[in-house]
Design a protein around this motif. Structure first.
Motif, PDB file in Angstrom:
ATOM      1  N   GLN A  45     -56.681  24.930  13.112  1.00 49.14           N
ATOM      2  CA  GLN A  45     -57.901  25.500  12.539  1.00 49.14           C
ATOM      3  C   GLN A  45     -58.017  27.014  12.714  1.00 49.14           C
ATOM      4  OE1 GLN A  45     -59.858  23.285  10.722  1.00 49.14           O
ATOM      5  NE2 GLN A  45     -58.025  22.098  11.276  1.00 49.14           N
ATOM      6  N   GLY A  46     -57.127  27.594  13.495  1.00 49.16           N
ATOM      7  CA  GLY A  46     -57.177  29.033  13.718  1.00 49.16           C
ATOM      8  C   GLY A  46     -58.373  29.481  14.540  1.00 49.16           C
ATOM      9  N   TYR A  47     -58.840  28.631  15.435  1.00 51.51           N
ATOM     10  CA  TYR A  47     -59.987  28.995  16.262  1.00 51.51           C
ATOM     11  C   TYR A  47     -59.666  30.244  17.099  1.00 51.51           C
ATOM     12  CZ  TYR A  47     -61.892  24.324  15.275  1.00 51.51           C
ATOM     13  OH  TYR A  47     -62.382  23.195  14.672  1.00 51.51           O
ATOM     14  N   PRO A  48     -60.583  31.217  17.150  1.00 50.48           N
ATOM     15  CA  PRO A  48     -60.334  32.463  17.913  1.00 50.48           C
ATOM     16  C   PRO A  48     -60.647  32.294  19.397  1.00 50.48           C
ATOM     17  CG  PRO A  48     -62.444  32.617  16.795  1.00 50.48           C
ATOM     18  CD  PRO A  48     -61.856  31.278  16.404  1.00 50.48           C
ATOM     19  N   PHE A  49     -59.795  31.584  20.102  1.00 47.91           N
ATOM     20  CA  PHE A  49     -60.020  31.344  21.526  1.00 47.91           C
ATOM     21  C   PHE A  49     -60.116  32.659  22.307  1.00 47.91           C
ATOM     22  CE2 PHE A  49     -57.817  27.419  20.126  1.00 47.91           C
ATOM     23  CZ  PHE A  49     -58.811  26.509  20.434  1.00 47.91           C
ATOM     24  N   TYR A  50     -59.355  33.665  21.883  1.00 50.99           N
ATOM     25  CA  TYR A  50     -59.385  34.962  22.557  1.00 50.99           C
ATOM     26  C   TYR A  50     -60.782  35.580  22.487  1.00 50.99           C
ATOM     27  CZ  TYR A  50     -59.493  37.156  17.968  1.00 50.99           C
ATOM     28  OH  TYR A  50     -59.878  37.545  16.709  1.00 50.99           O
ATOM     29  N   ARG A  51     -61.491  35.358  21.377  1.00 49.45           N
ATOM     30  CA  ARG A  51     -62.845  35.907  21.216  1.00 49.45           C
ATOM     31  C   ARG A  51     -63.818  35.202  22.162  1.00 49.45           C
ATOM     32  NH1 ARG A  51     -64.090  35.516  15.434  1.00 49.45           N
ATOM     33  NH2 ARG A  51     -62.646  37.284  15.335  1.00 49.45           N
ATOM     34  N   ALA A  52     -63.616  33.902  22.310  1.00 51.13           N
ATOM     35  CA  ALA A  52     -64.455  33.146  23.245  1.00 51.13           C
ATOM     36  C   ALA A  52     -64.261  33.680  24.662  1.00 51.13           C
ATOM     37  CB  ALA A  52     -64.108  31.667  23.179  1.00 51.13           C
ATOM     38  N   ILE A  53     -63.036  34.075  25.005  1.00 48.97           N
ATOM     39  CA  ILE A  53     -62.751  34.564  26.354  1.00 48.97           C
ATOM     40  C   ILE A  53     -63.485  35.868  26.641  1.00 48.97           C
ATOM     41  CG2 ILE A  53     -60.945  35.509  27.855  1.00 48.97           C
ATOM     42  CD1 ILE A  53     -59.042  33.400  26.639  1.00 48.97           C
ATOM     43  N   TRP A  54     -63.406  36.839  25.719  1.00 57.36           N
ATOM     44  CA  TRP A  54     -64.042  38.119  26.050  1.00 57.36           C
ATOM     45  C   TRP A  54     -65.569  38.039  26.028  1.00 57.36           C
ATOM     46  CZ3 TRP A  54     -67.149  40.523  22.519  1.00 57.36           C
ATOM     47  CH2 TRP A  54     -66.869  40.432  21.149  1.00 57.36           C
ATOM     48  N   THR A  55     -66.115  37.141  25.208  1.00 61.76           N
ATOM     49  CA  THR A  55     -67.575  36.982  25.242  1.00 61.76           C
ATOM     50  C   THR A  55     -68.008  36.255  26.525  1.00 61.76           C
ATOM     51  OG1 THR A  55     -67.413  34.972  23.882  1.00 61.76           O
ATOM     52  CG2 THR A  55     -67.862  37.036  22.744  1.00 61.76           C
ATOM     53  N   GLU A  56     -67.202  35.315  26.996  1.00 60.17           N
ATOM     54  CA  GLU A  56     -67.497  34.639  28.266  1.00 60.17           C
ATOM     55  C   GLU A  56     -67.388  35.617  29.438  1.00 60.17           C
ATOM     56  OE1 GLU A  56     -68.570  31.688  28.977  1.00 60.17           O
ATOM     57  OE2 GLU A  56     -68.276  30.536  27.144  1.00 60.17           O
ATOM     58  N   CYS A  57     -66.508  36.604  29.315  1.00 64.13           N
ATOM     59  CA  CYS A  57     -66.381  37.615  30.367  1.00 64.13           C
ATOM     60  C   CYS A  57     -67.692  38.370  30.555  1.00 64.13           C
ATOM     61  CB  CYS A  57     -65.251  38.600  30.032  1.00 64.13           C
ATOM     62  SG  CYS A  57     -63.587  37.941  30.320  1.00 64.13           S
ATOM     63  N   SER A  58     -68.403  38.623  29.467  1.00 64.98           N
ATOM     64  CA  SER A  58     -69.693  39.303  29.551  1.00 64.98           C
ATOM     65  C   SER A  58     -70.694  38.447  30.326  1.00 64.98           C
ATOM     66  CB  SER A  58     -70.228  39.591  28.144  1.00 64.98           C
ATOM     67  OG  SER A  58     -71.511  40.164  28.193  1.00 64.98           O
TER      68      SER A  58
END
Length: 228
Positions: A45-58
């Motif tokens: 599905q091309g889910y942007p897991f990397y984007r989830a990581i940096w938002t979780e970092c916040s």
């Protein structure tokens, strides 16, 4: 204001490669189950897991504290839960990228004893920078664990607890929007942390016991509400 030197020293209990390799395989198995609950073909599905990581970092920094203009206290339980949330997405990237599980386990057990620990906030920012570039680096993640401090045993135990909660959410309408994330005045993550403390995460019955405890707490709250 939270000072980095106020952190306790890292737990001397270290996990050997053989034991953690088994734990890592188990976490990947559980992550695949969860991802398939979200979408049967999640890996295409091309889910942007990397984007989830940096938002979780916040969110992680907010729980730890970073604002110099106000008094803050670290919510260590929530910090560790947020780290485990990041690990969910990191595991997904490890699977998508077909990384060697043997190599990942070897790197993590080697780095758990590293004395080259960053300030917690700097470690989180380093992880976020890598995520913004579309990657999940084991070394950056381990620096966050070491700076917390958080052991690989804790990572495994809390991950299993959060896996139960994620499946509980899906079974109770999370995807459809009918799940209520807060009951009895507390979010489900807070209920989870309290319930996990009373259970043995390495017991064969851990998952079934935790699922039953969550179910009793969740349904019990709304039964009591209907009576009033």
């Amino acid at each position: 204001m939270i000072q980095s030197h106020d952190r306790p020293s890292i737990d001397p209990e270290l996990v050997d490669f053989k034991r953690f390799f088994s734990c890592l395989k188990d976490m990947i198995r559980l992550q695949l189950l969860h991802n398939c609950d979200v979408h049967p073909s999640w890996d295409t599905q091309g889910y942007p897991f990397y984007r989830a990581i940096w938002t979780e970092c916040s969110e992680l920094l907010d729980h730890f504290g970073w604002k110099w203009w106000k008094h803050q206290e670290t919510d260590l339980e929530q910090v560790k839960l947020e780290i485990v949330d990041i690990w969910h997405f990191g595991l997904s990237m490890i699977v998508i990228e077909d990384r060697s599980i043997n190599q990942v386990a070897m790197e993590m057990t080697k780095l758990q004893s590293s004395s080259d620990a960053l300030d917690f906030r700097e470690a989180v920012e380093s992880l976020a920078r890598n995520a913004l570039e579309g990657s999940f680096e084991i070394e950056c993640f381990m620096k966050v664990l070491n700076a917390t401090p958080m052991t690989l045993n804790e990572l495994y135990g809390i991950y299993k607890g959060k896996h139960v909660l994620n499946r509980f959410r899906q079974a109770n309408g999370y995807k459809e929007g009918s799940y209520l994330k807060e009951w009895n005045g507390r979010e489900d993550n807070v209920h989870l942390a309290a319930l996990v403390r009373g259970l043995n995460a390495f017991s064969d019955d851990f998952q079934s016991d935790l699922e039953q405890a969550l179910n009793d707490s969740y349904l019990g709250a709304f039964k009591a509400e209907r009576k009033t």
